[in-house]
Design an enzyme around this catalytic site. Structure first.
Site, PDB file in Angstrom:
ATOM      1  N   PRO A   1     -74.383  51.587  64.998  1.00  0.00           N
ATOM      2  CA  PRO A   1     -73.985  52.944  64.635  1.00  0.00           C
ATOM      3  C   PRO A   1     -73.929  53.206  63.144  1.00  0.00           C
ATOM      4  CG  PRO A   1     -72.066  51.674  65.183  1.00  0.00           C
ATOM      5  CD  PRO A   1     -73.243  50.773  65.441  1.00  0.00           C
TER       6      PRO A   1
ATOM      7  N   ASP B   1     -85.285  55.203  61.809  1.00  0.00           N
ATOM      8  CA  ASP B   1     -84.796  56.524  62.186  1.00  0.00           C
ATOM      9  C   ASP B   1     -83.908  57.105  61.085  1.00  0.00           C
ATOM     10  OD1 ASP B   1     -86.084  56.434  64.594  1.00  0.00           O
ATOM     11  OD2 ASP B   1     -84.328  55.857  65.765  1.00  0.00           O
TER      12      ASP B   1
ATOM     13  N   LYS C   1     -86.074  61.723  63.427  1.00  0.00           N
ATOM     14  CA  LYS C   1     -86.250  62.717  64.489  1.00  0.00           C
ATOM     15  C   LYS C   1     -84.950  63.487  64.670  1.00  0.00           C
ATOM     16  CE  LYS C   1     -88.779  61.544  67.960  1.00  0.00           C
ATOM     17  NZ  LYS C   1     -89.275  60.898  69.190  1.00  0.00           N
TER      18      LYS C   1
ATOM     19  N   GLY D   1     -81.269  53.613  65.307  1.00  0.00           N
ATOM     20  CA  GLY D   1     -79.821  53.680  65.349  1.00  0.00           C
ATOM     21  C   GLY D   1     -79.313  53.311  66.725  1.00  0.00           C
ATOM     22  N   GLY D   2     -78.144  52.654  66.766  1.00  0.00           N
ATOM     23  CA  GLY D   2     -77.588  52.236  68.056  1.00  0.00           C
ATOM     24  C   GLY D   2     -78.427  51.165  68.703  1.00  0.00           C
ATOM     25  N   ASP D   3     -78.784  51.383  69.966  1.00  0.00           N
ATOM     26  CA  ASP D   3     -79.593  50.427  70.734  1.00  0.00           C
ATOM     27  C   ASP D   3     -80.923  51.071  71.091  1.00  0.00           C
ATOM     28  OD1 ASP D   3     -79.571  47.848  72.601  1.00  0.00           O
ATOM     29  OD2 ASP D   3     -80.397  49.514  73.745  1.00  0.00           O
TER      30      ASP D   3
ATOM     31  N   ILE E   1     -80.938  52.758  74.691  1.00  0.00           N
ATOM     32  CA  ILE E   1     -79.933  53.747  75.075  1.00  0.00           C
ATOM     33  C   ILE E   1     -80.281  55.055  74.367  1.00  0.00           C
ATOM     34  CG2 ILE E   1     -77.491  54.374  75.140  1.00  0.00           C
ATOM     35  CD1 ILE E   1     -78.041  52.009  76.878  1.00  0.00           C
TER      36      ILE E   1
ATOM     37  N   THR F   1     -74.542  49.980  70.860  1.00  0.00           N
ATOM     38  CA  THR F   1     -74.752  51.406  71.056  1.00  0.00           C
ATOM     39  C   THR F   1     -73.517  52.201  70.631  1.00  0.00           C
ATOM     40  OG1 THR F   1     -75.546  53.049  72.629  1.00  0.00           O
ATOM     41  CG2 THR F   1     -73.937  51.456  73.452  1.00  0.00           C
ATOM     42  N   ALA F   2     -73.723  53.482  70.348  1.00  0.00           N
ATOM     43  CA  ALA F   2     -72.668  54.305  69.758  1.00  0.00           C
ATOM     44  C   ALA F   2     -71.426  54.382  70.628  1.00  0.00           C
ATOM     45  CB  ALA F   2     -73.216  55.704  69.489  1.00  0.00           C
TER      46      ALA F   2
ATOM     47  N   MET G   1     -75.185  62.883  71.367  1.00  0.00           N
ATOM     48  CA  MET G   1     -75.957  64.005  70.810  1.00  0.00           C
ATOM     49  C   MET G   1     -75.517  65.341  71.392  1.00  0.00           C
ATOM     50  SD  MET G   1     -79.726  62.169  70.741  1.00  0.00           S
ATOM     51  CE  MET G   1     -79.535  61.304  72.314  1.00  0.00           C
TER      52      MET G   1
ATOM     53  N   GLY H   1     -69.250  57.546  63.426  1.00  0.00           N
ATOM     54  CA  GLY H   1     -68.541  56.372  63.916  1.00  0.00           C
ATOM     55  C   GLY H   1     -68.926  55.091  63.210  1.00  0.00           C
TER      56      GLY H   1
END
Length: 483
Positions: free
Chosen positions: A227, A250, A272, A303-305, A308, A333-334, A385, A414
């Site tokens: 994150p 990203d 994106k 970002g994150g995974d 996911i 993941t977030a 999101m 986060g």
């Protein structure tokens, strides 16, 4: 004075340790790992050493130390808290020309025990001449993080084929080029993927080929950047960043994470993010293919995974269709990170028996969700999101029967230094988010567990926006941090 570095073969050879405490226990473990026949001289032993004696893996003499005990051993380690005894052991070794290490006493030692990194059969030893053992430990930890577990099997494979490689490449230059291919090409990749049989077959085929040392084919590693907090990167992610030639990242990948990349790697933003620069997925696919076919190691940093809500599945399908080797390094993941940094247990056994991860990246996406399943009791919702669609999410949940007093926590940025956690009740979600200027990236958690943020939030700014009649009597200091 400088030291002459050596690696000593102690397999089947006698070694002596004076002392039976925790320090001696650590030294004995290393000697046994090396295959030494170890004897320990001490009045008492730790429970672990006593167990080794019971298993006949260690010989124990409880009688006092005698200098003659060194006569039949190759190496002696003095690991007691008695300076006089340690000095006597060192003197006995000096007079008998026997190697002696006195723990934490480099001036009394004729041999020093370095910090060691094990990737059998590869070993890396670090010594500071006894001047800074803590620094040696920190260097060892840093190098450990950069070495993949597959490097040991790669060394073992190279050892097995060493004579054939030398025969195939009698000249040093071509042989070095082949070893570079062995490490960077499909053989090393197969071992990293835990496919030793395939790695062996690839090496056999290469040695039989007319031009086995051709340039290594490119490859792609999909890496989850987490994150934002660089401390949440996995060791595998850090290694990939240090090995990358090209990094396609990203917009949500934090600058702190990008700072960990190899200094000469080319960074290419393929953001994106909604409302800003938009790189079509087809263009990302094109760049992955172009750079991999040029023989480069491409890291696709997400970002994150990657799997996911990250389109990682689409990207490896495309790579597979075009015969590009790939790996996947999962990320935190977030939902997991944001909840943890807000003090929220997503599946607390008293409040939630399940969790649903959903995305509501646009208002148009909201109607497609299965709302009846989302309003079930004893469940946590983690909505990715969803900032642009908060009002639609709120109204649809209420319309499908979720209680207006259901707690929510909206976590902005986060795990980053500017994290904010806004906590309140569902009936006021959209209004409060607008009033406090919450913007993307933010993760929304809805369910009874979200109320934990009021008393357990420990990172960043916490905004308690519950109705006045339901505020607890806790002060900010009482709610505060476990630190």
């Amino acid at each position: 004075m400088s030291l002459y570095p050596l690696f000593v073969d102690l397999k089947g050879r006698a070694a002596l340790v004076i002392g039976g405490g925790p320090v001696a226990e650590r030294k004995i473990a290393g000697l046994l790992r090396a295959g030494a026949q170890v004897s320990v001289v001490a009045e008492t032993l730790t429970d672990a050493l006593q167990e080794l004696v019971t298993q006949q893996a260690l010989q124990w003499q409880s009688s006092p130390f005698q200098p003659a005990m060194l006569d039949a051993v190759w190496l002696t380690i003095a690991a007691t808290d008695d300076p006089a005894l340690n000095a006597a052991v060192a003197a006995a070794g000096e007079s008998r020309q026997r190697w002696v290490n006195v723990v934490d006493a480099p001036r009394q030692s004729s041999v020093q025990i370095p910090s060691v990194i094990h990737r059998a059969p590869l070993q890396i030893a670090i010594s500071t001449h006894g001047a800074a053992p803590v620094l040696a430990r920190r260097l060892r930890e840093h190098i450990e993080s950069l070495l993949p577990e597959s490097i040991g099997p790669l060394v073992a494979l190279a050892q097995t084929f060493r004579s054939r490689i030398r025969q195939r490449f009698p000249q040093l230059g071509p042989r070095r080029q082949f070893y570079d291919w062995l490490h960077d090409g499909p053989v090393g990749q197969a071992l990293a993927n835990r496919q030793p049989a395939e790695a062996t077959q690839l090496l056999e085929t290469a040695l039989a080929a007319a031009d086995p040392a051709k340039p290594a084919a490119g490859r792609v590693t999909l890496v989850g950047a987490g994150p934002g907090d660089p401390g949440l990167l996995t060791l595998a992610a850090l290694r990939a960043l240090n090995e990358a030639d090209i990094i396609l990242h990203d917009a949500l990948v934090s600058p702190a994470v990008l700072d960990l990349a190899r200094r000469d790697a080319t960074l290419i933003a393929v953001g994106k993010r909604g409302g800003g620069i938009h790189t079509p997925q087809s263009e990302i696919h094109r760049q992955l293919l172009e750079h991999a076919r040029a023989g480069r190691h491409v890291v696709r940093l997400k970002g994150g995974d990657p799997f996911i809500f990250g389109r990682g599945g689409e990207e490896i399908e495309y790579l597979r269709e075009h015969h590009i080797p790939y790996q996947v390094v999962p990320g935190i993941t977030a939902a997991l990170a944001c909840a943890a940094y807000a003090g929220i247990s997503l599946t607390h056994r008293q409040h939630a028996r399940s969790i649903q991860l959903v995305t509501a990246h646009t208002r148009d996406a909201v109607p497609s969700l299965d709302w009846l399943s989302l309003v079930q009791p004893e469940q946590t919702l983690a909505i990715y999101m969803g900032v642009a669609a908060l009002d639609a999410v709120q109204q649809t949940l209420l319309r499908h029967g979720m209680a207006p007093t259901t707690p929510f926590a909206l976590i902005e940025n986060g795990s980053r230094p500017d994290q904010r956690t806004l906590a309140g009740e569902l009936a006021q979600l959209s209004e409060l988010a607008q009033a406090h200027g919450i913007s993307a990236p933010a993760l929304l958690i809805i369910g009874e567990v979200a109320a934990m943020a009021h008393r357990q939030s420990w990172f960043g700014e916490h905004i308690d926006a519950r109705p006045a009649g339901r505020l607890s009597a806790e002060t900010p200091a009482q709610r505060g941090s476990p630190a």
